[in-house]
Structure formats: C-alpha cells, structure tokens
Design an enzyme around this catalytic site. Sequence first.
Site, PDB file in Angstrom:
ATOM      1  N   GLY A 320       0.851  -1.189   0.000  1.00 50.04           N
ATOM      2  CA  GLY A 320       0.000   0.000   0.000  1.00 50.04           C
ATOM      3  C   GLY A 320       0.887   1.239   0.000  1.00 50.04           C
ATOM      4  O   GLY A 320       0.639   2.213  -0.705  1.00 50.04           O
ATOM      5  N   ALA A 321       1.942   1.175   0.805  1.00 48.28           N
ATOM      6  CA  ALA A 321       2.879   2.285   0.911  1.00 48.28           C
ATOM      7  C   ALA A 321       4.143   1.789   1.594  1.00 48.28           C
ATOM      8  O   ALA A 321       4.136   0.746   2.239  1.00 48.28           O
ATOM      9  CB  ALA A 321       2.265   3.417   1.723  1.00 48.28           C
ATOM     10  N   ASN A 324      10.211   4.500   3.121  1.00 53.51           N
ATOM     11  CA  ASN A 324      11.605   4.906   2.843  1.00 53.51           C
ATOM     12  C   ASN A 324      11.876   6.275   3.454  1.00 53.51           C
ATOM     13  O   ASN A 324      11.087   7.191   3.287  1.00 53.51           O
ATOM     14  CB  ASN A 324      11.821   4.994   1.339  1.00 53.51           C
ATOM     15  N   HIS A 356       0.494   6.540   8.999  1.00 50.27           N
ATOM     16  CA  HIS A 356       1.246   5.317   9.280  1.00 50.27           C
ATOM     17  C   HIS A 356       2.703   5.443   8.811  1.00 50.27           C
ATOM     18  O   HIS A 356       3.638   5.218   9.581  1.00 50.27           O
ATOM     19  CB  HIS A 356       0.551   4.151   8.556  1.00 50.27           C
ATOM     20  N   GLU A 357       2.870   5.841   7.565  1.00 46.12           N
ATOM     21  CA  GLU A 357       4.237   5.869   7.019  1.00 46.12           C
ATOM     22  C   GLU A 357       5.075   6.967   7.665  1.00 46.12           C
ATOM     23  O   GLU A 357       6.279   6.796   7.856  1.00 46.12           O
ATOM     24  CB  GLU A 357       4.211   6.043   5.497  1.00 46.12           C
TER      25      GLU A 357
HETATM   26  N1  BES Z   1       6.608  -1.173   5.770  1.00 48.34           N
HETATM   27  C1  BES Z   1       5.318  -1.400   5.254  1.00 48.34           C
HETATM   28  C2  BES Z   1       5.285  -1.826   3.814  1.00 48.34           C
HETATM   29  C3  BES Z   1       5.900  -3.139   3.475  1.00 48.34           C
HETATM   30  C4  BES Z   1       5.826  -4.191   4.298  1.00 48.34           C
HETATM   31  C5  BES Z   1       6.534  -3.290   2.286  1.00 48.34           C
HETATM   32  C6  BES Z   1       6.416  -5.367   3.941  1.00 48.34           C
HETATM   33  C7  BES Z   1       7.113  -4.480   1.925  1.00 48.34           C
HETATM   34  C8  BES Z   1       7.065  -5.527   2.762  1.00 48.34           C
HETATM   35  C9  BES Z   1       4.463  -0.153   5.359  1.00 48.34           C
HETATM   36  O1  BES Z   1       4.762   0.652   6.425  1.00 48.34           O
HETATM   37  C10 BES Z   1       3.043  -0.595   5.516  1.00 48.34           C
HETATM   38  O2  BES Z   1       2.712  -1.133   6.521  1.00 48.34           O
HETATM   39  N2  BES Z   1       2.232  -0.361   4.506  1.00 48.34           N
HETATM   40  C11 BES Z   1       0.840  -0.738   4.501  1.00 48.34           C
HETATM   41  C12 BES Z   1      -0.048   0.446   4.649  1.00 48.34           C
HETATM   42  C13 BES Z   1      -0.365   0.742   6.057  1.00 48.34           C
HETATM   43  C14 BES Z   1      -1.251   1.932   6.194  1.00 48.34           C
HETATM   44  C15 BES Z   1      -0.999  -0.403   6.774  1.00 48.34           C
HETATM   45  C16 BES Z   1       0.532  -1.435   3.195  1.00 48.34           C
HETATM   46  O3  BES Z   1       1.444  -1.617   2.416  1.00 48.34           O
HETATM   47  O4  BES Z   1      -0.608  -1.817   2.987  1.00 48.34           O
HETATM   48 ZN    ZN Z   2       4.137   0.022   8.240  1.00 48.34          ZN
END
Ligand code: BES
Ligand code: ZN
Length: 753
Positions: A320-321, A324, A356-357
């Site tokens: 989702g995001a 970095n 979140h990010e």
């Molecule tokens: N760090 C994660 C993204 C991630 C996790 C990328 C594992 C690759 C492998 C990021 O902070 C995250 O949790 N993103 C969520 C969105 C969030 C609002 C729950 C996502 O990707 O859905």
């Molecule tokens: Zn996260």
Amino acid sequence: MSCRVSLSVIRLALPRNPTPIAKPVSLTLRASRLLVRFNSVSSVSTLFSMPERRPFVRLPTDVYPVNYGLRLKPDLVDFTFEGKLEAAVEVTQGTNQIVMNCADIDIITASFVPDGGEEINATGFNYQNEDEKVTLCFPSTLQKGSGSLKIDFVGELNDKMKGFYRSKYSSSGEVRYAAVTQFEATDARRAFPCWDEPAIKATFDITLIVPKDRVALSNMNVVDRKPYAEDQSLVEVKFATTPIMSTYLVAFVIGEYDFVESQSSDGVTVRVYTPVGKAEQGKFALEVATKTLPFYKDYFSVPYPLPKIDLIAIADFAAGAMENWGLVTYRETALLIDPKNSCASSRQWVALVVGHELAHQWFGNLVTMEWWTHLWLNEGFASWIEYLCVDHCFPEYDIWTQFVSADYTRALDLDALDNSHPIEVDVGHPSEVDEIFDAISYSKGASVIRMLHNYIGDEDFRKGMNAYLLKFQHKNASTEDLWECLEQASGKPIAAVMNSWTKQMGFPIIVVDQEQHGSDRVLKISQKKFCASGPRNDEDCPNWMVPISICTSEDPSCTKTKILLDQPETTVNITNVAPDHWIKINPGTVGFYRIQYSSAMLESLLPGIRDLTLLPVDRLGLQNDLFSLARAGMISTVEVLKVMEAFVNEPNYTVWSDLSCNLGVLSSLLSHTDFHEDIQEFIRDLFTPIGMKLGWDSRTGEGHLDALLRGLVLGKLGKAGHKATLEEARRRFREHVEGKQILSADLRSPFLM
Ligand code: BES
Ligand code: ZN
C-alpha cells in the site's frame, strides 16, 4: 475478503492457509480497496510439508560498511542498470573474503583498497543464489582497518515490483516507464550488493544518472546536478549524505511527475509527487503530511531529522505504501484524492496511510528493529499511532471507533483460529520474513499496543517512548528494549504483561457473573482461551496477564475499578453499586479479549444500548462479542438477534457498519436455506428506519460520517432486497449513465457493489 495490507503480489506466490472465516471486513475503512489486501493469517510452515532448509545464517561481521557511495545509471528503454559501488568499510578481523547480500545482480569487477594501501582485485565472486549472498574472494588477506570496497555491477530493471524495478504509465497516449525501488524487507540486494540486514546501518551517498527531462528523487535533497560527460541527454544528480540508516529504507525514483509543495510548521519541506497533470490530487495528502510531521515531533519530543520529505504515487506498487526515509512511496489509491470523484472513505484511507508511514520515520527509521522478529512492533506500533494522528488531524472521523471495527475485532476473529500464530515469531530466511507481514503483526500488534497505552496512561507512555527513541536513535532496538523503557517510565510490569500477549497466540474469553451483596456488587471473573471453533477442555490452558477495567451505569465512560488478572479466576468487590445499575467490563473496548456475561448481566446492559448511554465503541464491542460467541456455538444466534432490537436508536456509523458485517456473515451462512428470506427481512426491518432518516441526498452541514453511513445503509438495504431502495437506485443509476444527474462519489461504491 478485503483486509489490512495490500502485499497481494508478494503473497499470491506464497502457500496460503485455508481462508479463515472472519467477518467480511467492514465497509468502514476499506470500502475503496478492491484488492485483497494481505494474507489474513500468514502461512505457518508447520501446516505444510516444506522441504528441509539449511539453517539460515546472518552475515558475518568481520567486514562492515560505514558509507555506501553508490552511482546508478538506469536504462529506461532496455530495462537494465549499471552500478558502481564505492563503500567505505571496516575490517574488524583479517580475512581474504567478503560476504555480502546480492540477488539477480552481475558483478563485473570488485576490488579492495586498504586506506593508504594498494588495490587488491577480487579473484572470484562466489554466488550463493538460494541465500541471496555473494562471497568476494581476494588473493591476499585484507588486514584489520579501514578501506574501500569497489564493485562495478549490472542488473535488470525488473517487472517484479521489488528491488529496482520498472513501473509502467502512459503519457499523452504513449506507454512509458519509471524506475522505482521497493526494498523492504530484503530486496535492496537486488539493486546493489550490500549488507542487507536492518542492524547493519551505514550512511549513503547516492548519485543517479538519468535522462535530463526526468525527475530523480532519493531519500535526501539534491546537492548537485550537472550534465553527464559521456552523454548529453543525461544528467548526473547527486543527493546529500543520508543519516546512518538500514538498507531496506533506501529509495530512488526516476520518472515524470508533477508535485505540490508546502512547508511544515517545523520547517520541513514537504512535497507530494503525482502523475503528470494530477498535482491537484496531491493536495489532500500534502495537508495531512504537513499537519502530521509537527504532531509526531511533539508526541515523540524528537524532531524529524531530514530537511525534506517526499510522498510519491507510484503506478505499479505491490504494497500500500513504503516508509523509505525521506521518500515515502505509495500506491496511487493510497495517496491521491480527486476533489470531485473521491469518496469520504478514500480520504480517510489516505489520511491513515500517510499517518502510518510518517510514524515510521521515527519508529522504524530513526530507531530500527534489530532483526525481523521485531517487525511486528514496527508495524503494530505504526498501525496504532496512525489512528492517534488521524484523530488529531480529523477529530470528526471518530476514527478510534473505526479502529475497533477495522483492526481490533478483525484481529480477535483471526487470532481465535487454530492456525493463528504468536505475534512474535523467529524468522530467518527472506521467505519467512515476507510471511509475517500479516494481520496478526498489524492488527493484533496495533490492538495490544492500544491496550498497553491504556494500561500505562498517555503521560507515562510518552515518557517511555521518548526515552526509547533518544536512547536508540540512529541505532537498533528490540521489543524488550521498548518494554524496558516503558517499564521504567511507568513502574509497571510491562515485559511480563506484554510477553503473555506477544509470545503466545490467541487471547482469553473473560467470563463474568455477579451477585449483589448489600450495596456491593461482587463479580466472579475467569479467563480461558477463546477458540473460534468452540470451547475446549484443555488441561494446560494458557493464562494471560489481563488488564481489566470495570465501569458502571453511573458513569459509563469512567473506569470505577481496575485489576490485572493473572490467574484463571478471581473475585472483585465493587462498592456502592445500586442494584439497578449495570456493570460493564472493558469500557472503551481496549482490552484484547472477548467477554461472556451471565444472562442477567447482559440483559441489564440492553437499556444502555437503547438509550445510547453506553459508549458507541462499547455498543459495537458488545454486539461483536455476541456474534462471535454465537459463531463459536457458545450462545444462541436467536438470542443475539433479539439483542439487535436494542439498536433501534443507533446513530453511529461504525456501530452500524460492524453490525452490518456480522449480519452479512449470518446471511451468507443462511443463503440457500429456508431461512434466507427471513434474515433478509430482518435486515431490511433493522436498517429501514435509519435509511429513511438519512435519505438519498446529503443535507447541508452534513459531516464525513453521515456520508459513510448513507452509503453503508443504502448498500445494505439494496443487498437485502429492499424494493424501494433498489428501484430508486436503478433510477439514479440510469440518470447517471445518461449524464443527467451524476451520482455523488459516496454513493458509487454501494451502487456498484
Ligand atoms: N513497511 C510497510 C510496507 C511493506 C511491508 C513493504 C512489507 C514491503 C514488505 C508499510 O509501512 C506498511 O505497513 N504499509 C501498509 C499500509 C499501512 C497503512 C498499513 C501497506 O502496504 O498496505
Ligand atoms: Zn508500516
């Protein structure tokens, strides 16, 4: 079933458990997300006969990096890249080999230059593909001390949405490609040979050689931009040195983008990069980000350490995001808001993802987990604090009630399954790391942190957080390190309490009965493991350390008594409770457990639902527990449906949303049975009054939650076959298609469901 994290691409490749029966995720937060988000409960390898793996070994530490000087020249036509690494390293023990991570990269040359010494060329590169490592072999011993490791390499701009990859978009009808990165958890090694473990931190000096008409971004601000000597169509863009950081947080993007920019009150330049021509759609996220940075600075009492932060929407994006450091990448739907065509739930989702990010910029980036075992803490914490941040920016969203429906009850549903797993699991090989990005890490993680925050109290919690961030900033930490800081700040047994929630799977059901003794109410409280498939008579039933608070109808929002239940059962005496007053366990629905009240206690709570004196979050929690107990065969579904009658005056969107999901599960179970029409009629009767009240068109002065509630209720009535609703929906849809009367953005999703 939609759920929390859209790592769908990664996960589709993984073996899956049978999909657990959980409530179809609430229409609340997730309505706009059509993609299945992530494995509900990750695949637990014991369920599958996996081939025996060699034990995973972390990188040796006899040579470690201090600074990576990295030059990359992507070719957006041939989808390849050339790279030059010049890493300042420390040799701690004489050796004639260097082991690094490396995957899908071809090393052309490698050499080592000891400080003040002669260059030593590597004589062999021994790739261990399965372990994603390479061993560089040298003809003589690299002596203890500093030196420079030089590697020339080439790689592919792959189409796998990990490492350094290509992302397709179209510009004026033409197909084009951007080059972007996604390194978490273990894919930086696909872009350059490196020590790709979170605890091996170093600084980075990144230079990108790119077509001169493209935007080039990285974690830091640009310090130099000059023509590339060998090719007039290219420029060389050099970025400032990063703080010491982990490889999984490095990022670069080369493509065509527009942006909107602002300055946060604490002096950070914030930009939101959008596809060309869509800068307008970045304004909402920009507003959220500029409010969020000072909020976190204040909450953590630690400033954001970089001069800028970019948030960018990437056309092809697996998660989702991604947080970095200084260059947060997003799936387009998690960042862009079209002022005319985006609905309220999309706005809310963007706010949560940005919250979140940006939280990770401190919790994760500044202080990083020592190893992936502690990933749950990173993600659970960010998944909790995103709500705190959105509540600060948009109090009108009533976001904490939505947390209970979206994360808390979801985690309870999944964690009650036999194939759940503890929050904290040992991981080694990269494939195991991917498995733990699941609802247990995110939603149960967030829920137990919310419980912990409530148990400690905000003031001490912040004190402990601040101590933790200051003590471990620019370093790595473990779950235990955080517990220790919180323990010191609060004087409470945090590690003991939390270990019972993170190291064993599942959660308890708290069984409560009461007796009136004069003016005292005596409660008998016990705990046992809650199983979705019904009670078990396990001899060695685990115990949890359960913070339990109790309130009465005298003040439903205020805790009257608190206990820490650490045994199978106990008795609690509450003084001065009139016989006609009700008792509610777990006000605020913060404790991570379900409750089974005696019939009399439950009966006494119904007026509190009807007259709305029970808090919305407690009305929601009560109803959710009842449905869950009914699904586990512990109480009768008929009794639960009778309780639904107490919700006649319900005004709250999230309560309706959760209730609607639970009735939806029941309706699915009864489909193709003789009772299906009965449950449909029950749903129609329950939802008609609120549907009538809301009507089809928004009224002036209406808020965010009214828009969400209207979509939910009309959608539910339509699904339940409410004739008048279906007729009006058809009429409005016809007018929309004919271009006579455009449907409001908030009604489109229920219409198209
Ligand atoms: N760090 C994660 C993204 C991630 C996790 C990328 C594992 C690759 C492998 C990021 O902070 C995250 O949790 N993103 C969520 C969105 C969030 C609002 C729950 C996502 O990707 O859905
Ligand atoms: Zn996260």
